[in-house]
Write a protein that holds these residues in place. Structure first.
Motif: not given
Length: 253
Positions: A150, A153, A173
């Protein structure tokens, strides 16, 4: 907005989401192991007292140190509410210089990963200087592999409801540097009360990971012996997955 490590809003979120007295796997693990050792014990990166206070209430002679004044203020408040008066220091772990020596030093819940590689080695050396002969260290590490999926993101975290009626919103993030073995997360905190933004904070949270054998080598190179490893605070359980918490212990002769 201020850029912080563990500032006021981060501390408030940590204290609410990880309350003293909650169910944590490391608490019974350390009560069991440290009760057998006795003597002076130091918890490094003590934070809000999440582990320190149960250890004190179990009758152990535990002191604490942390670099964050906000975390330490919260820890002292919780101790005072419970009638506890532990010795607590403010300072950087890699520059550890405390009076006397300890029978055990503990760094739990992956906190050791906050240290850059050079600081981590300096901390291991400082721990060795502060341990009595046959003294033990306990260090828990994790592998942030889930964050690989991830990275870059922006994630919205669950809102945190505060005692004063305010709400803390968080966005985060992560970015991964495989060569440096670094997972860097930026977390934005916003505290809202009655529709008004009353405080903001930006936290830079670096986590530096070690491989299993790599960390064993680091311990050996810095004079540690009798190195043991178990998974998920379960004695005799060996790690079999990257999701496991790696629980190391080692001795200074």
């Amino acid at each position: 907005m201020t850029l912080t490590k563990y500032g006021a809003l981060c501390t408030e979120v940590y204290d609410i989401s990880k309350p003293i007295g909650g169910q944590y796997p490391d608490v019974p693990y350390y009560i069991k192991h440290l009760s057998k050792i006795g003597g002076r014990i130091l918890e490094v990166m003590v934070g809000t007292g999440r582990l320190l206070i149960p250890l004190l209430e179990a009758g152990l002679n535990v002191e604490g140190i942390d670099a964050s004044p906000d975390m330490l203020a919260c820890c002292r408040k919780h101790c005072l509410e419970r009638g506890l008066e532990p010795v607590i220091y403010q300072g950087e772990v890699e520059n550890l210089d405390l009076p006397g020596k300890y029978n055990a030093i503990v760094v739990t819940f992956g906190s050791f990963m906050l240290l850059p590689r050079s600081a981590a080695i300096a901390a291991l050396q400082a721990f060795a200087r502060h341990l009595e002969p046959q003294g033990l260290i306990f260090i828990d590490l994790e592998l942030p592999v889930e964050d690989f999926k991830t990275q870059n993101i922006v994630k919205q975290r669950e809102p945190i409801e505060c005692a004063d009626g305010s709400i803390i919103l968080m966005q985060s993030s992560s970015s991964i540097d495989l060569l440096e073995q670094l997972n860097l997360t930026l977390i934005r905190y916003e505290k809202w009360l009655n529709g008004n933004l009353i405080a903001t904070e930006l936290q830079r949270l670096p986590l530096h990971w070690f491989g299993r054998d790599e960390f064993i080598s680091c311990l050996q190179e810095n004079g540690y012996k009798n190195i043991t490893l178990c998974a998920n605070y379960t004695p005799d359980l060996q790690p079999t997955s990257y999701k496991d918490t790696l629980c190391f212990s080692a001795l200074i002769p």
